[in-house]
Design a protein around this motif. Structure first.
Motif, PDB file in Angstrom:
ATOM      1  N   LEU A 103       0.835  -1.192   0.000  1.00  0.00           N
ATOM      2  CA  LEU A 103       0.000   0.000   0.000  1.00  0.00           C
ATOM      3  C   LEU A 103       0.875   1.249   0.000  1.00  0.00           C
ATOM      4  CD1 LEU A 103      -2.606  -1.036   2.691  1.00  0.00           C
ATOM      5  CD2 LEU A 103      -2.940  -0.984   0.221  1.00  0.00           C
ATOM      6  N   PRO A 104       0.396   2.329  -0.570  1.00  0.00           N
ATOM      7  CA  PRO A 104       1.159   3.586  -0.527  1.00  0.00           C
ATOM      8  C   PRO A 104       1.403   4.006   0.914  1.00  0.00           C
ATOM      9  CG  PRO A 104      -0.644   3.721  -2.108  1.00  0.00           C
ATOM     10  CD  PRO A 104      -0.842   2.443  -1.351  1.00  0.00           C
ATOM     11  N   GLU A 105       2.537   4.671   1.140  1.00  0.00           N
ATOM     12  CA  GLU A 105       2.922   5.027   2.509  1.00  0.00           C
ATOM     13  C   GLU A 105       1.978   6.039   3.141  1.00  0.00           C
ATOM     14  OE1 GLU A 105       6.958   6.211   2.683  1.00  0.00           O
ATOM     15  OE2 GLU A 105       7.750   4.233   2.181  1.00  0.00           O
ATOM     16  N   ASP A 106       1.293   6.844   2.322  1.00  0.00           N
ATOM     17  CA  ASP A 106       0.406   7.864   2.886  1.00  0.00           C
ATOM     18  C   ASP A 106      -1.022   7.368   3.070  1.00  0.00           C
ATOM     19  OD1 ASP A 106      -0.191   7.637   0.231  1.00  0.00           O
ATOM     20  OD2 ASP A 106      -0.554   9.781  -0.084  1.00  0.00           O
ATOM     21  N   LEU A 107      -1.246   6.071   2.894  1.00  0.00           N
ATOM     22  CA  LEU A 107      -2.591   5.523   3.031  1.00  0.00           C
ATOM     23  C   LEU A 107      -2.813   5.036   4.460  1.00  0.00           C
ATOM     24  CD1 LEU A 107      -5.065   5.010   1.190  1.00  0.00           C
ATOM     25  CD2 LEU A 107      -4.267   2.666   0.950  1.00  0.00           C
ATOM     26  N   HIS A 108      -3.847   5.541   5.098  1.00  0.00           N
ATOM     27  CA  HIS A 108      -4.182   5.173   6.476  1.00  0.00           C
ATOM     28  C   HIS A 108      -5.380   4.241   6.479  1.00  0.00           C
ATOM     29  CE1 HIS A 108      -1.584   8.419   8.004  1.00  0.00           C
ATOM     30  NE2 HIS A 108      -2.120   9.163   7.058  1.00  0.00           N
ATOM     31  N   THR A 109      -5.371   3.287   7.376  1.00  0.00           N
ATOM     32  CA  THR A 109      -6.535   2.427   7.583  1.00  0.00           C
ATOM     33  C   THR A 109      -7.190   2.839   8.895  1.00  0.00           C
ATOM     34  OG1 THR A 109      -5.538   0.586   6.395  1.00  0.00           O
ATOM     35  CG2 THR A 109      -7.331   0.055   7.898  1.00  0.00           C
ATOM     36  N   VAL A 110      -8.469   3.195   8.827  1.00  0.00           N
ATOM     37  CA  VAL A 110      -9.199   3.687   9.991  1.00  0.00           C
ATOM     38  C   VAL A 110     -10.413   2.787  10.218  1.00  0.00           C
ATOM     39  CG1 VAL A 110     -10.288   5.688  11.069  1.00  0.00           C
ATOM     40  CG2 VAL A 110      -8.514   6.022   9.335  1.00  0.00           C
TER      41      VAL A 110
END
Length: 602
Positions: A103-110
């Protein structure tokens, strides 16, 4: 366990990607395999211009054919895999074929705390000041990009989640002003309930009422119409005196009973759609000690004493245990200044009260031939709710097994009868158990002077449909009461000040991380919920808690839900305010759009 919004940075291990695929609402695509037709494959094995060779044996021909298929598939898979765009620091991972792309480094899972709703986003704002929040909202409004307000992520339905983007006020958590004389407190909306209680107790004041758990942000718990219990006490939004909203179209505005009262009452339970709640002024009460008395009763006894219990006790809740006649009654009143706390010696110690549950767990481990993980916490250190989770995890959808666990719970409560004395902020919390699906409905139940008894009829209806349909329903079915509120978007809103409302919650725990098992529990829960919906909701004019309402996927069911909401709530007035304050609907999300559709689109 700490129940809070889960925010994770993306990771590149296969294990975590599998985990995300199991629980996220969006998935990382698997490397595609090129499909080759049998006609094309055969054309590579022979040419029409060449003379026909002697016919080979049938077995040799079949072997060459399948070897050709295998070679083509492997070649296509390898070509696809090695052409996938990996970052430089992940090149070494191409040694393992069929690995998912990182996954891209700036992608957050919330995700919410139950893991039932989860999104991935690149936009997650955490302003520290009002000025920073105003800039975030202004920029998003100009760009027409969504920034859904999200609190602690405790809502079972993930009402604050948005894949497009979110704004969280966890860093805006200060107490701004305390007025001891008027018993009022002004706070930033990101402060958690427990933080607020701890901060104001030194001033001798506390919140009038609050929900079972205290990890919610104040802004979030007010916006969804959360509540405690007590037929004389309204939901939490009724404690709000004034609010500061940061709106996309009108900037920062302050509303109160005196200043724009129509918008004030609408925004108190505004579902985050009218503005980002930045500050709140709350009416508090004197801090006091409570005596909590827990007993186990039956439905027949409850019917005789119901009116007395609601009128004589400040806080009351009933916990019904399916497949038993047990009703756990938890009631609280202030400590009497004249009598002091009651003198009571419990019949069983806490260890004795839970011992039979431990014995049942050991028995079930043998029955299901399960060897406990050596890394697990020692059984004697587990609380009752933790033991219940482990017991249910062994066979969560077997009705007989769940009924046996429920019977053990009823026995636990019988052995735990007694009194507890403490400050209200220590007594009123309640251990709700582990991860779970939950549906909670609210309906009018008469007045305090004259209860309609429909609240108990509703429970009888729930228990009957459980037994008739053999639903593996765990305990408890929780029932609480509140007075009414003037906030028109609250399920407990009423213009008649003496109305009381009953809140009933049904649950199914998710005591496992196994995706297949969680999916099966989810399907069974929605079957359970649908039975209550079709058989009880319209009959009792019951409406779901905003933090627990689930949007149906079926178009006809969604249209029916929208029509139903219009009958109870001022949807037109709410949508009108949304158009004025948030014309680009940057504070919305898919759930809000489906519940309250507007004619125009973004």
């Amino acid at each position: 366990m700490l129940r809070a919004l889960t925010l994770r940075r993306s990771v590149q291990s296969l294990h975590d990607h599998n985990h995300l695929r199991a629980f996220a609402s969006t998935t990382v695509p698997q490397n595609p395999l090129t499909q080759v037709s049998s006609t094309r494959a055969l054309s590579t094995l022979s040419s029409p211009s060449s003379p026909a060779p002697p016919a080979p044996s049938s077995s040799a021909s079949e072997l060459r054919k399948y070897l050709g298929y295998t070679a083509l598939v492997l070649f296509s898979a390898a070509a696809t895999y090695y052409s996938f765009p990996f970052p430089e620091n992940a090149k070494h991972k191409k040694a393992q074929i069929f690995r998912y792309a990182p996954l891209p480094e700036d992608l957050h899972t919330v995700s919410n705390w139950s893991g039932t709703h989860e999104v991935q986003t690149r936009v997650f704002h955490e302003p520290e000041t009002l000025e920073e929040l105003e800039k975030v909202v202004k920029d998003a409004h100009e760009k027409k990009s969504r920034i859904r307000p999200v609190g602690s992520g405790l809502s079972p339905n993930g009402i604050g989640l948005s894949r497009a983007g979110m704004v969280n006020l966890a860093l805006m958590d200060k107490v701004l002003e305390v007025d001891k004389e008027k018993k009022r407190v002004r706070v930033q909306a990101g402060i958690r309930v427990q933080q607020l209680l701890d901060a104001i107790k030194e001033h001798g004041i506390t919140l009038q009422n609050f929900a079972s758990i205290k990890e919610q942000q104040i802004g979030g718990i007010l916006q969804v119409g959360a509540h405690g219990t007590g037929a004389r006490l309204p939901p939490m939004d009724e404690q709000v005196i004034s609010m500061k909203l940061v709106t996309p179209a009108k900037g920062t505005i302050e509303v109160s009973k005196e200043k724009d009262p129509e918008l004030f009452y609408l925004a108190r339970c505004g579902l985050g759609g009218l503005g980002v709640v930045a500050e709140v002024t709350i009416q508090c009460v004197d801090r006091q000690e409570l005596v909590e008395h827990t007993t186990v009763s039956t439905m027949a006894e409850i019917k005789k004493n119901h009116k007395k219990l609601l009128s004589e006790y400040k806080h009351v809740r009933y916990l019904y245990i399916p497949y038993t006649d047990a009703v756990v009654v938890v009631k609280c009143n202030p400590v009497s200044k004249w009598k002091g706390p009651p003198k009571f010696t419990p019949k069983y110690s806490s260890a004795e009260a839970i011992q039979h549950v431990r014995d049942l767990y050991r028995e079930c481990l043998q029955k299901y031939r399960v060897v406990p993980d050596k890394s697990e916490v020692e059984m004697n250190e587990l609380s009752f709710t933790e033991l219940r989770d482990k017991l249910l995890a062994l066979d969560p959808l077997d009705k007989d097994h769940v009924a046996k666990v429920n019977q053990a719970e009823a026995e636990f409560w019988k052995k735990s009868e007694g009194y507890r004395v403490g400050w209200s902020d220590e007594i009123l919390g309640f251990d709700c158990g582990g991860q779970q699906w939950v549906s909670e409905t609210c309906f009018q139940a008469g007045t305090l002077a004259k209860p309609s008894m429909k609240d108990l009829e509703y429970i009888e209806g729930v228990k009957q449909l459980i037994e008739k349909n053999e639903i593996p329903a765990p305990a408890p079915i929780e029932q609480r009461w509140t007075a009414c509120t003037k906030s028109p978007m609250s399920p407990a809103s009423s213009t008649r000040e003496d109305d009381i409302f009953s809140w009933v919650g049904i649950i199914m725990y998710l005591p496992t991380t196994d995706p297949r098992q969680r999916k099966e529990i989810t399907e069974e829960f929605f079957h359970y919920r649908r039975l209550t919906q079709t058989q009880l909701w319209d009959k009792y004019s019951a409406y779901e808690h905003w933090a627990k309402i689930e949007v149906p996927k079926d178009k006809d069911e969604l249209a029916a839900l929208q029509d139903r909401l219009r009958k109870r709530f001022p949807v037109d007035a709410y949508n009108k305010a949304r158009r004025e304050l948030d014309p680009n609907r940057i504070l919305s999300n898919n759930k809000l759009e489906k519940l309250f559709p507007l004619s125009d689109t973004i």
